[in-house]
Design a protein around this motif. Structure first.
Motif, PDB file in Angstrom:
ATOM      1  N   ALA A 166       3.146  -3.793 -10.155  1.00 31.64           N
ATOM      2  CA  ALA A 166       2.924  -4.954  -9.811  1.00 31.64           C
ATOM      3  C   ALA A 166       2.794  -5.153  -8.194  1.00 31.64           C
ATOM      4  CB  ALA A 166       3.640  -6.067 -10.442  1.00 31.64           C
ATOM      5  N   ASN A 167       4.121  -4.844  -7.611  1.00 29.45           N
ATOM      6  CA  ASN A 167       4.228  -4.741  -6.084  1.00 29.45           C
ATOM      7  C   ASN A 167       3.048  -3.962  -5.588  1.00 29.45           C
ATOM      8  OD1 ASN A 167       6.370  -6.443  -5.840  1.00 29.45           O
ATOM      9  ND2 ASN A 167       7.627  -4.701  -6.297  1.00 29.45           N
ATOM     10  N   ASP A 168       2.779  -2.729  -6.042  1.00 36.14           N
ATOM     11  CA  ASP A 168       1.654  -1.812  -5.468  1.00 36.14           C
ATOM     12  C   ASP A 168       0.374  -2.719  -5.632  1.00 36.14           C
ATOM     13  OD1 ASP A 168       3.672  -0.028  -5.071  1.00 36.14           O
ATOM     14  OD2 ASP A 168       3.060   1.186  -6.768  1.00 36.14           O
ATOM     15  N   ALA A 169      -0.054  -3.092  -6.764  1.00 32.89           N
ATOM     16  CA  ALA A 169      -1.309  -3.791  -6.870  1.00 32.89           C
ATOM     17  C   ALA A 169      -1.469  -5.063  -5.884  1.00 32.89           C
ATOM     18  CB  ALA A 169      -1.594  -4.340  -8.317  1.00 32.89           C
ATOM     19  N   ALA A 170      -0.365  -5.804  -5.808  1.00 33.59           N
ATOM     20  CA  ALA A 170      -0.282  -6.794  -4.733  1.00 33.59           C
ATOM     21  C   ALA A 170      -0.505  -6.490  -3.556  1.00 33.59           C
ATOM     22  CB  ALA A 170       0.953  -7.695  -5.043  1.00 33.59           C
ATOM     23  N   MET A 171       0.171  -5.425  -3.060  1.00 29.60           N
ATOM     24  CA  MET A 171       0.025  -5.041  -1.586  1.00 29.60           C
ATOM     25  C   MET A 171      -1.536  -4.392  -1.524  1.00 29.60           C
ATOM     26  SD  MET A 171       1.109  -4.796   1.301  1.00 29.60           S
ATOM     27  CE  MET A 171       2.925  -5.180   0.747  1.00 29.60           C
ATOM     28  N   LYS A 172      -2.127  -3.620  -2.563  1.00 30.10           N
ATOM     29  CA  LYS A 172      -3.549  -3.432  -2.333  1.00 30.10           C
ATOM     30  C   LYS A 172      -4.500  -4.603  -2.204  1.00 30.10           C
ATOM     31  CE  LYS A 172      -3.064   0.908  -4.962  1.00 30.10           C
ATOM     32  NZ  LYS A 172      -3.555   1.593  -6.325  1.00 30.10           N
ATOM     33  N   ALA A 173      -4.202  -5.497  -2.970  1.00 33.22           N
ATOM     34  CA  ALA A 173      -5.107  -6.670  -2.847  1.00 33.22           C
ATOM     35  C   ALA A 173      -4.801  -7.429  -1.454  1.00 33.22           C
ATOM     36  CB  ALA A 173      -4.559  -7.760  -4.036  1.00 33.22           C
ATOM     37  N   PHE A 174      -3.647  -7.455  -0.864  1.00 34.47           N
ATOM     38  CA  PHE A 174      -3.190  -8.044   0.430  1.00 34.47           C
ATOM     39  C   PHE A 174      -3.848  -7.354   1.455  1.00 34.47           C
ATOM     40  CE2 PHE A 174      -0.707  -8.435   3.974  1.00 34.47           C
ATOM     41  CZ  PHE A 174      -0.506 -10.034   4.181  1.00 34.47           C
ATOM     42  N   ILE A 175      -3.941  -6.031   1.549  1.00 38.55           N
ATOM     43  CA  ILE A 175      -4.541  -5.181   2.445  1.00 38.55           C
ATOM     44  C   ILE A 175      -6.137  -5.340   2.441  1.00 38.55           C
ATOM     45  CG2 ILE A 175      -5.115  -2.631   3.277  1.00 38.55           C
ATOM     46  CD1 ILE A 175      -2.075  -2.187   2.335  1.00 38.55           C
ATOM     47  N   VAL A 176      -6.596  -5.411   1.316  1.00 35.87           N
ATOM     48  CA  VAL A 176      -8.077  -5.535   1.308  1.00 35.87           C
ATOM     49  C   VAL A 176      -8.725  -6.759   1.687  1.00 35.87           C
ATOM     50  CG1 VAL A 176     -10.128  -5.658  -0.394  1.00 35.87           C
ATOM     51  CG2 VAL A 176      -8.340  -3.894  -0.529  1.00 35.87           C
TER      52      VAL A 176
END
Length: 213
Positions: A166-176
């Motif tokens: 969940a943390n990794d997915a949230a960070m990916k969305a944040f960067i995009v």
């Protein structure tokens, strides 16, 4: 009409604040009730606004509710306003209708989760920023709504923060989203340089002139 438009936008924000800040005082069930009730009321008001604007007289096809002056520096003047036309009226129904159904469904879906008030608060906050995006009267306010939707998406995706996935997915969305922010900001700056304004009414009025330049 003006009051209805204000309530549509502000009720989800109020519900998010109550559920997020006072959940330990009021408990889980009241937090769920407040958020669901706020969205259902907003959805009903959206139908009212849609009927008034979509089927009303021509002079009522556009309503601009001015709240307060946001920025005033040199030639840059930004007023915080809620702009509702026929397209916005449709989007109000879409946003509040879908969000209210998600809120109600989440009461059962998240019933066993100990942090359900926080989840409901995030949902209401997401809805508020989405409504700010679709009712914006200028590009800066539109950017605010866009940023808020990105923030709320990050919070919802990373809701179960104890899970690495969940943390990794949230960070990916944040960067995009940050990549999109850069292009968005450049676009706002370019429009302001060409038209001298970030207000939609002024930009649209100068569109033909800029096209011929």
């Amino acid at each position: 009409m003006d009051l209805a438009i204000k309530l549509i936008v502000l009720l989800p924000l109020l519900a998010a604040a109550i559920a997020g800040l006072f959940c330990r005082v009021i408990g889980d069930r009241p937090a769920q009730f407040v958020t669901c009730a706020a969205l259902l009321i907003a959805a009903a008001l959206s139908v009212f606004v849609f009927i008034r604007i979509g089927f009303g007289p021509e002079n009522a096809k556009l309503v601009v509710v001015k709240l307060f002056s946001w920025m005033d520096s040199g030639s840059l003047a930004v007023t915080w306003s809620l702009r509702v036309d026929t397209l916005t009226a449709v989007m109000l129904i879409v946003v509040t209708g879908v969000s209210s159904m998600v809120h109600v469904y989440s009461v059962g879906y998240m019933a066993e989760d100990p942090s359900i008030p926080r989840f409901m608060a995030y949902l209401s906050l997401f809805t508020f920023f989405m409504l700010m995006l679709v009712t914006s009267d200028n590009l800066v306010q539109l950017f605010f709504g866009w940023e808020g939707v990105g923030l709320a998406s990050y919070l919802l995706i990373g809701f179960w923060y104890d899970k690495k996935s969940a943390n990794d997915a949230a960070m990916k969305a944040f960067i995009v989203n940050r990549v999109g922010d850069f292009g968005f900001a450049l676009g706002i700056f370019a429009v302001w340089m060409l038209s001298g304004s970030v207000n939609f009414a002024d930009v649209f009025a100068k569109g033909p002139e800029m096209a011929q330049a």
